[in-house]
Design a protein around this motif. Structure first.
Motif, short mmCIF file in Angstrom:
data_model
loop_
_atom_site.label_atom_id
_atom_site.label_comp_id
_atom_site.label_asym_id
_atom_site.label_seq_id
_atom_site.Cartn_x
_atom_site.Cartn_y
_atom_site.Cartn_z
N SER A 202 -4.21 -5.04 -18.97
CA SER A 202 -4.38 -4.11 -17.59
C SER A 202 -4.12 -5.04 -16.32
O SER A 202 -4.31 -4.49 -15.26
N VAL A 203 -3.55 -6.23 -16.42
CA VAL A 203 -3.15 -6.83 -15.24
C VAL A 203 -1.62 -7.31 -15.26
O VAL A 203 -1.21 -8.09 -16.18
N MET A 204 -1.07 -7.04 -14.38
CA MET A 204 0.59 -7.20 -14.15
C MET A 204 0.85 -7.60 -12.87
O MET A 204 0.18 -7.02 -11.69
N SER A 205 1.62 -8.74 -12.74
CA SER A 205 1.78 -9.21 -11.41
C SER A 205 3.41 -9.30 -11.11
O SER A 205 4.11 -9.56 -11.96
N TRP A 206 3.78 -9.34 -9.83
CA TRP A 206 5.31 -9.51 -9.25
C TRP A 206 5.07 -10.21 -7.84
O TRP A 206 4.08 -10.09 -7.32
N SER A 207 6.07 -11.24 -7.77
CA SER A 207 6.16 -12.15 -6.61
C SER A 207 7.27 -11.38 -5.56
O SER A 207 8.35 -11.38 -5.85
N GLU A 208 6.98 -10.60 -4.71
CA GLU A 208 7.77 -9.84 -3.62
C GLU A 208 7.82 -10.38 -2.23
O GLU A 208 8.71 -10.15 -1.79
N HIS A 209 6.64 -11.15 -1.75
CA HIS A 209 6.52 -11.31 -0.40
C HIS A 209 6.85 -12.88 -0.34
O HIS A 209 6.49 -13.78 -1.38
N THR A 210 7.43 -13.38 0.73
CA THR A 210 7.49 -14.62 1.05
C THR A 210 6.25 -15.23 1.28
O THR A 210 5.81 -16.36 1.30
N GLY A 211 5.47 -14.58 2.44
CA GLY A 211 4.18 -15.08 2.89
C GLY A 211 3.00 -14.51 2.25
O GLY A 211 3.24 -13.54 1.13
N ALA A 212 1.83 -14.71 2.83
CA ALA A 212 0.87 -14.14 2.23
C ALA A 212 0.42 -12.62 2.55
O ALA A 212 0.54 -12.23 3.47
N VAL A 213 0.25 -12.07 1.46
CA VAL A 213 -0.07 -10.80 1.59
C VAL A 213 -1.40 -10.42 2.10
O VAL A 213 -2.39 -10.70 1.59
N MET A 214 -1.42 -9.80 3.53
CA MET A 214 -2.54 -9.65 4.08
C MET A 214 -3.16 -8.29 4.12
O MET A 214 -4.42 -8.19 4.34
N ASN A 215 -2.30 -7.28 3.77
CA ASN A 215 -3.08 -5.78 3.64
C ASN A 215 -1.98 -5.08 2.78
O ASN A 215 -0.80 -5.35 3.06
N LEU A 216 -2.63 -4.14 2.27
CA LEU A 216 -1.71 -3.01 1.72
C LEU A 216 -2.30 -1.57 1.73
O LEU A 216 -3.47 -1.61 1.89
N GLU A 217 -1.47 -0.68 1.89
CA GLU A 217 -2.12 0.62 2.06
C GLU A 217 -1.10 1.76 1.21
O GLU A 217 0.24 1.62 1.04
N TYR A 218 -1.83 2.65 0.41
CA TYR A 218 -1.01 3.62 -0.42
C TYR A 218 -0.60 4.72 0.53
O TYR A 218 -1.03 5.03 1.54
N LEU A 219 0.77 5.20 0.38
CA LEU A 219 1.33 6.46 0.74
C LEU A 219 0.51 7.42 0.71
O LEU A 219 -0.09 7.75 -0.40
N PRO A 220 0.38 8.53 1.53
CA PRO A 220 -0.66 9.64 1.60
C PRO A 220 -0.08 10.47 0.22
O PRO A 220 0.78 10.73 -0.08
N GLY A 221 -1.27 10.66 -0.43
CA GLY A 221 -1.19 11.46 -1.47
C GLY A 221 -0.65 10.84 -2.64
O GLY A 221 -0.33 11.54 -3.74
N GLU A 222 -0.24 9.45 -2.79
CA GLU A 222 0.53 8.81 -3.90
C GLU A 222 -0.32 7.55 -4.42
O GLU A 222 -1.00 6.83 -3.59
N ASP A 223 -0.51 7.36 -5.73
CA ASP A 223 -1.02 6.32 -6.20
C ASP A 223 -0.04 5.08 -6.74
O ASP A 223 -0.61 4.20 -7.13
N ASN A 224 1.03 5.47 -6.91
CA ASN A 224 2.10 4.51 -7.29
C ASN A 224 3.07 4.05 -6.34
O ASN A 224 4.09 3.07 -6.74
N ARG A 225 2.95 4.36 -5.04
CA ARG A 225 3.57 4.11 -3.91
C ARG A 225 2.87 3.46 -2.86
O ARG A 225 1.85 4.16 -2.41
N PHE A 226 3.22 2.12 -2.45
CA PHE A 226 2.37 1.52 -1.20
C PHE A 226 3.13 0.77 -0.34
O PHE A 226 4.17 0.20 -0.85
N VAL A 227 2.77 0.43 0.67
CA VAL A 227 3.20 -0.51 1.87
C VAL A 227 2.29 -1.76 1.78
O VAL A 227 1.10 -1.68 2.02
N SER A 228 3.08 -2.98 1.81
CA SER A 228 2.32 -4.07 2.11
C SER A 228 2.93 -5.04 3.11
O SER A 228 4.04 -4.84 3.39
N VAL A 229 1.91 -5.72 3.74
CA VAL A 229 2.45 -6.57 4.87
C VAL A 229 1.86 -8.01 4.69
O VAL A 229 1.01 -8.26 4.05
#
Length: 525
Positions: A202-229
């Motif tokens: 139930s836990v799966m990880s990926w390393s995608e950012h160079t810096g610390a991930v400060m926040n993330l938000e799902y795209l409207p009406g979607e559960d599998n697509r999100f934006v992270s900063v």
């Protein structure tokens, strides 16, 4: 000549008068005759009616005489019937007296029978009560035994997984769930829940950012697509397909230090705020990017949507109102306190400062300030509208719960600053710089933490999908981790992995000979 004419006229008049008088007299006599004839006719008719009435009266008299004779006969018959009835009444009275005596005897016998029955029923009830008590004691002992077995199997499953025995670990994990739910145990007990999470992957990880991930938000009406900063100036769009994560870099500038991101659900535009004093806007096409410098807002750290067209930009010591239609700051307000955390309460922005106070922002000119109801510095906050519970996460890792009735409870389970919390009904999820995400069941008599995830990195943020069955989290090393917490989904995943049953030897060794053997492959529980 004239005289003669006059006499003749007078004589004519007299003759006419006499004639008229005579006619009137005749007419009067004629009327009298007609009246007399009518009276005679009426009298004849009356006489005929009288004759008919006399005839009818005579007939009625004859009928009355006949009726009187019949009545006399009936009266004599009634007298005979009365005599017979009196004789029957006397017999009935005698029978009634006999029945009363018999009834009294029957009541006395019934009373004795009832008394005997009540004694027997009392003895039966006592025996039944003793049987129920014994059965309840056995059931309670069996229940506790099976619940303990479920927890033990969960622990053994984890040990077997660490030893590399995946098939046995999966079987024991499923057995742990089965016995726990069958006997109404707590499925969120750490040994049971964690073994399910591990076996279901139930836990799966990926390393995608160079810096610390400060926040993330799902795209409207979607559960599998999100934006992270990240604090390295990255804005990344991610899309998960089962075990794969596809990412797209929307923006990157290491001079920026992103702290928050929000997506306008009406337009689909992405707004990312940088502590460097910049607001980056990614248009709906995910290609067009616009950067706005925020001159009068020092060190912005959070965004808050207050309407479809307006954002509240929260700086460490100022606030700004941003018009998303015109992409300009329309108004700013300097604050006389230093903000260390921004959150949301009753859909309004709430700010926590470094002096132990909190400020509810109802408008730039309407800010309600009061003391934080718990000691320490607040670094995370959440509430449940359904239960009325508020949770305050503190810089020392403790968590305070304030219930609807005002009762306070301190939770100890994190060793470092609490970075994010979320209340889903009775379940509180908390993340910390100690690298853990803990689950707390708030309506338990004793609220204790169960660690869902433990990493070596600070956890900065997490966000649930719309189903509340899974969440994504980001850490200081740029990692993105997907976590499923739905028990039904986990159980279904484990069941699909099972390719065999426990052997008799394995059953006897792990579960015990005293428990009847059963197959797990066809279970629908």
């Amino acid at each position: 000549m004239k005289k003669k004419g006059i006499i003749t006229g007078i004589a004519g008049l007299l003759l006419c008068g006499s004639t008229a008088v005579g006619f009137l007299g005749w007419q009067a006599e004629r009327q009298k005759v007609e009246d007399l004839e009518k009276q005679v006719a009426a009298m004849r008719l009356q006489e005929m009616r009288s004759a008919i009435d006399r005839s009818v009266s005579k007939q009625m008299e004859e009928i009355a005489n006949e009726q009187r004779e019949i009545s006399n006969e009936k009266r004599e018959e009634a007298l005979r019937q009365t005599k017979v009835a009196n004789e029957m009444r006397l017999r009935s009275e005698l029978e009634r007296q006999n029945a009363i005596i018999a009834e009294r005897n029957a009541v006395a016998s019934e009373k004795k029978a009832v008394e005997a029955s009540e004694i027997a029923e009392s003895q039966r009830q006592m025996a039944e009560h003793q049987r129920i008590l014994a059965e309840m004691s056995k059931q309670k002992a069996d229940t506790l035994s099976y619940i303990a077995l479920g927890r033990s199997l969960g622990s053994i499953s984890t040990i077997q997984a660490q030893a590399g025995n995946e098939d046995v670990a999966d079987l024991l994990s499923y057995a742990s769930y089965l016995y726990t739910t069958r006997y109404k145990g707590d499925i969120y007990y750490p040994a049971v829940f964690q073994s399910l999470m591990r076996s279901s992957k139930s836990v799966m990880s990926w390393s995608e950012h160079t810096g610390a991930v400060m926040n993330l938000e799902y795209l409207p009406g979607e559960d599998n697509r999100f934006v992270s900063v990240s604090n390295y100036g990255e804005i990344i769009l991610s899309e998960r397909t089962q075990d794969h994560l596809k990412t797209k870099e929307l923006f990157k500038n290491s001079d920026y230090d992103f702290r928050d991101v929000i997506i306008n659900r009406a337009t689909g535009c992405i707004y990312a705020i940088s502590r460097s004093g910049h607001l980056v806007i990614v248009q709906e096409d995910l290609k067009t990017v616009k950067t706005i410098t925020l001159d009068k807002i020092e060190h912005p750290i959070r965004l808050h949507d207050i309407s479809e067209n307006n954002l509240l930009i929260i700086g460490e010591s100022s606030l700004g109102l941003f018009d998303m239609r015109r992409n300009i700051v329309t108004r700013t307000k300097q604050l006389n306190f230093h903000i260390i955390k921004g959150s949301r309460k009753s859909s309004l922005p709430i700010l926590f400062d470094d002096q132990g106070k909190m400020h509810l922002v109802k408008g730039l000119d309407n800010i309600e300030t009061e003391n934080v109801p718990v000691p320490g510095f607040v670094t995370a906050y959440c509430e449940s509208k359904n239960t009325g519970i508020e949770a305050y996460g503190m810089s020392d890792g403790s968590i305070w719960l304030i219930f609807k009735d005002g009762k306070k409870q301190q939770l100890l389970g994190h060793r470092s600053r609490v970075s994010k919390m979320k209340l889903n009904g009775r379940r509180l999820f908390s993340a910390s710089y100690d690298g853990k995400v803990n689950l707390w069941i708030t309506d338990n008599e004793k609220v204790e933490p169960m660690t869902i995830i433990e990493t070596k990195n600070w956890i900065m943020h997490f966000n649930f999908d719309s189903t509340k069955n899974s969440f994504w989290m980001g850490d200081t090393k740029g990692g993105l981790t997907a976590v499923n917490i739905s028990v039904p989904i986990m159980v279904e995943s484990v069941k699909k992995k099972l390719t065999r049953d426990l052997t008799t030897e394995e059953w006897n060794y792990y579960i015990g000979q005293s428990i009847p053997y059963e197959t797990f492959l066809s279970k629908s529980e």
